[in-house]
Design a protein around this motif. Structure first.
Motif, PDB file in Angstrom:
ATOM      1  N   LYS A  48       0.823  -1.205   0.000  1.00 57.63           N
ATOM      2  CA  LYS A  48       0.000   0.000   0.000  1.00 57.63           C
ATOM      3  C   LYS A  48       0.861   1.260   0.000  1.00 57.63           C
ATOM      4  O   LYS A  48       0.350   2.367   0.147  1.00 57.63           O
ATOM      5  CB  LYS A  48      -0.951   0.002   1.194  1.00 57.63           C
ATOM      6  N   GLY A  49       2.170   1.071  -0.162  1.00 56.47           N
ATOM      7  CA  GLY A  49       3.061   2.225  -0.232  1.00 56.47           C
ATOM      8  C   GLY A  49       3.505   2.769   1.112  1.00 56.47           C
ATOM      9  O   GLY A  49       4.023   3.894   1.183  1.00 56.47           O
ATOM     10  N   LYS A  50       3.357   2.002   2.177  1.00 60.97           N
ATOM     11  CA  LYS A  50       3.681   2.491   3.512  1.00 60.97           C
ATOM     12  C   LYS A  50       5.144   2.899   3.632  1.00 60.97           C
ATOM     13  O   LYS A  50       6.037   2.217   3.137  1.00 60.97           O
ATOM     14  CB  LYS A  50       3.355   1.417   4.550  1.00 60.97           C
ATOM     15  N   ASN A  51       5.367   4.028   4.284  1.00 59.05           N
ATOM     16  CA  ASN A  51       6.702   4.578   4.568  1.00 59.05           C
ATOM     17  C   ASN A  51       7.434   5.113   3.337  1.00 59.05           C
ATOM     18  O   ASN A  51       8.609   5.449   3.420  1.00 59.05           O
ATOM     19  CB  ASN A  51       7.590   3.542   5.264  1.00 59.05           C
ATOM     20  N   VAL A  52       6.762   5.198   2.220  1.00 61.46           N
ATOM     21  CA  VAL A  52       7.371   5.755   1.006  1.00 61.46           C
ATOM     22  C   VAL A  52       6.955   7.218   0.868  1.00 61.46           C
ATOM     23  O   VAL A  52       5.772   7.550   0.977  1.00 61.46           O
ATOM     24  CB  VAL A  52       6.957   4.957  -0.246  1.00 61.46           C
ATOM     25  N   LYS A  53       7.921   8.079   0.619  1.00 58.65           N
ATOM     26  CA  LYS A  53       7.657   9.516   0.476  1.00 58.65           C
ATOM     27  C   LYS A  53       7.688   9.908  -0.998  1.00 58.65           C
ATOM     28  O   LYS A  53       8.675   9.659  -1.690  1.00 58.65           O
ATOM     29  CB  LYS A  53       8.683  10.323   1.263  1.00 58.65           C
ATOM     30  N   VAL A  54       6.603  10.533  -1.446  1.00 59.85           N
ATOM     31  CA  VAL A  54       6.478  10.975  -2.835  1.00 59.85           C
ATOM     32  C   VAL A  54       6.410  12.492  -2.871  1.00 59.85           C
ATOM     33  O   VAL A  54       5.473  13.096  -2.340  1.00 59.85           O
ATOM     34  CB  VAL A  54       5.230  10.375  -3.514  1.00 59.85           C
ATOM     35  N   ALA A  55       7.394  13.114  -3.491  1.00 59.13           N
ATOM     36  CA  ALA A  55       7.406  14.571  -3.627  1.00 59.13           C
ATOM     37  C   ALA A  55       6.553  14.979  -4.821  1.00 59.13           C
ATOM     38  O   ALA A  55       6.776  14.500  -5.939  1.00 59.13           O
ATOM     39  CB  ALA A  55       8.833  15.072  -3.803  1.00 59.13           C
ATOM     40  N   VAL A  56       5.575  15.842  -4.584  1.00 63.91           N
ATOM     41  CA  VAL A  56       4.719  16.363  -5.652  1.00 63.91           C
ATOM     42  C   VAL A  56       5.123  17.810  -5.883  1.00 63.91           C
ATOM     43  O   VAL A  56       4.803  18.702  -5.093  1.00 63.91           O
ATOM     44  CB  VAL A  56       3.234  16.258  -5.269  1.00 63.91           C
ATOM     45  N   ILE A  57       5.863  18.040  -6.980  1.00 67.54           N
ATOM     46  CA  ILE A  57       6.328  19.390  -7.326  1.00 67.54           C
ATOM     47  C   ILE A  57       5.272  20.004  -8.234  1.00 67.54           C
ATOM     48  O   ILE A  57       5.152  19.631  -9.409  1.00 67.54           O
ATOM     49  CB  ILE A  57       7.696  19.339  -8.010  1.00 67.54           C
ATOM     50  N   ASP A  58       4.512  20.957  -7.691  1.00 67.69           N
ATOM     51  CA  ASP A  58       3.319  21.380  -8.417  1.00 67.69           C
ATOM     52  C   ASP A  58       2.810  22.712  -7.877  1.00 67.69           C
ATOM     53  O   ASP A  58       3.590  23.575  -7.489  1.00 67.69           O
ATOM     54  CB  ASP A  58       2.256  20.290  -8.302  1.00 67.69           C
ATOM     55  N   THR A  59       1.480  22.852  -7.838  1.00 65.18           N
ATOM     56  CA  THR A  59       0.834  24.095  -7.403  1.00 65.18           C
ATOM     57  C   THR A  59       0.479  24.096  -5.925  1.00 65.18           C
ATOM     58  O   THR A  59      -0.229  24.986  -5.454  1.00 65.18           O
ATOM     59  CB  THR A  59      -0.451  24.327  -8.216  1.00 65.18           C
ATOM     60  N   GLY A  60       0.953  23.096  -5.204  1.00 60.91           N
ATOM     61  CA  GLY A  60       0.594  22.927  -3.807  1.00 60.91           C
ATOM     62  C   GLY A  60      -0.391  21.779  -3.657  1.00 60.91           C
ATOM     63  O   GLY A  60      -0.935  21.278  -4.653  1.00 60.91           O
TER      64      GLY A  60
END
Length: 415
Positions: A66-78
């Motif tokens: 389920k993606g636990k403990n994985v950090k995804v950076a979303v570079i966008d409009t906030g």
């Protein structure tokens, strides 16, 4: 901004700066997307399950990760955390706003002083939802990696525009806060090649073991085939948009640099303040793939970034045996990516079974009648004739017997 991070540039936007825009197929800016619905707590909530999720067996997928403990950076409009499906998905402490305080004319930039969790455009909030929106009663929409953590990095203004300079800073910030995956749903305006600094920042992220996912672009009408940036740089997983038929969406950019395709038409996702809206674009295909990358990373934390990318490409639903300039290695298949993973691979390879399938053996075609068939036919005719003759003789005997009985009865005065 994170206290230990110092941006390399704080320059205002200038006319010489390479501009970037978040990707919507009609105008390549995010303001057109926000016009599709208003942002309020009473905004429409999507009750059913979006088609892009219907194509996935979520129970089977989530039995793997389920993606636990994985950090995804979303570079966008906030990313707006007032949407209840994102409140627990975003790490507010790691978010940052990298917008310059003033534009090229010295005027204040709208939103420059707001938090990374403020999104007046709605684009970044949509992107984040596709990756990691939490399940919520009353809607079938949910992120593909519902236990992953979103790091909101705001570098696009109220019109969806940013610069190559601030994107480079944003990528370095993502490296600093130890993101596992970076999603970039934007490209340079008019496919302008940005300066070396942005390219270097991308390479620094790759060297740090981060999976970098970027939209291929929305200028594909008319069969355009051109490179877009940063998607076309080596090591970046460039994502095209596919439709409900697993074919390239008409607006999706084509090119040899495309890695895979993912749903990008009628994409339901979260919007600021609450509820959902539908939108189109490779902007929403990229986070679909970023979500899959997060799932793989959580299941295989020791896999290298290029191995995660190769896994996604190798298990995609192919249109041809090898690479296709329209949809890359195929349309991403989340379940296969998480289940056909016995060992990591370094690069995708052609699947010859897809185009060299053994054709079925055709039935033998006989023109005319064989001797055996003629003998069988004659025997059948004889058998039928004998049966008819026997039936006729039997019927005649019965009629004759009945006639004789009636005659004898009349002679005796009995009917």
């Amino acid at each position: 901004m994170h206290s230990a991070f110092r941006a390399r540039t704080a320059l205002p936007v200038t006319t010489a700066t390479v501009l970037l825009t978040v990707l919507c197929p009609s105008t390549a800016t995010a303001d057109s997307a926000s016009s599709q619905c208003t942002f309020s707590k009473e905004n429409h909530k999507y009750v059913g399950t979006p088609w892009a999720l219907q194509r996935v067996n979520l129970d089977e997928l989530w039995s793997q990760s389920k993606g636990k403990n994985v950090k995804v950076a979303v570079i966008d409009t906030g990313v707006d955390t007032t949407n209840p499906q994102l409140t627990d998905a975003v790490d507010v402490s790691l978010g940052t706003n990298l917008l310059p305080r003033k534009d090229s004319k010295g005027q204040p930039v709208e939103g420059a002083r707001s938090k990374a969790t403020t999104d007046t455009v709605g684009h970044g909030t949509r992107v984040a939802g596709i990756i990691a929106a939490r399940p919520m009663k009353g809607t079938g929409f949910v992120g593909l990696a519902p236990e992953a953590t979103i790091i909101p990095i705001k570098q696009n203004d109220a019109e969806g525009h940013g610069t190559a300079a601030t994107l480079a800073v944003a990528i370095r910030y993502a490296i600093h806060v130890k993101a596992d995956v970076i999603n970039i749903s934007q490209d340079t305006a008019n496919a302008v090649v940005p300066g070396d600094d942005l390219h270097q920042a991308v390479n620094e992220a790759l060297d740090a073991g981060i999976v970098v996912v970027a939209s291929a672009g929305n200028d594909g009408l008319g069969g355009n085939d051109k490179k877009t940036y940063p998607a076309s740089w080596a090591g970046v997983l460039a994502v095209a948009a596919s439709d409900r038929n697993n074919e390239r969406a008409a607006f999706s950019q084509s090119g040899d640099f495309v890695g895979v395709a993912a749903p990008g038409v009628d994409m339901i996702s979260t919007v600021p303040k609450g509820g959902h809206c539908s939108d189109n674009g490779t902007s929403f295909s990229a986070p679909y793939v970023a979500g899959v990358a997060a799932l793989i990373k959580a299941k295989h934390p020791k896999w290298k970034a290029r191995e995660i990318v190769a896994q996604i490409e190798q298990t995609a639903e192919r249109s041809i045996a090898g690479h296709d300039r329209l949809v890359g290695w195929g349309v991403v298949d989340p379940v296969r990516a998480l289940t056909e993973d016995d060992h990591p691979i370094e690069a995708p390879h052609s699947d010859t079974d897809l185009t060299h399938v053994k054709a079925p053996t055709p039935a033998e075609l006989t023109l005319g009648e064989t001797p055996q068939e003629r003998t069988a036919r004659i025997a059948t005719y004889i058998a039928i004739g004998v049966a008819v003759l026997v039936a006729g003789l039997s019927g005649g005997a019965v009629a004759l017997r009945d006639a004789r009985r009636r005659r004898r009865g009349l002679e005796r005065g009995i009917l």
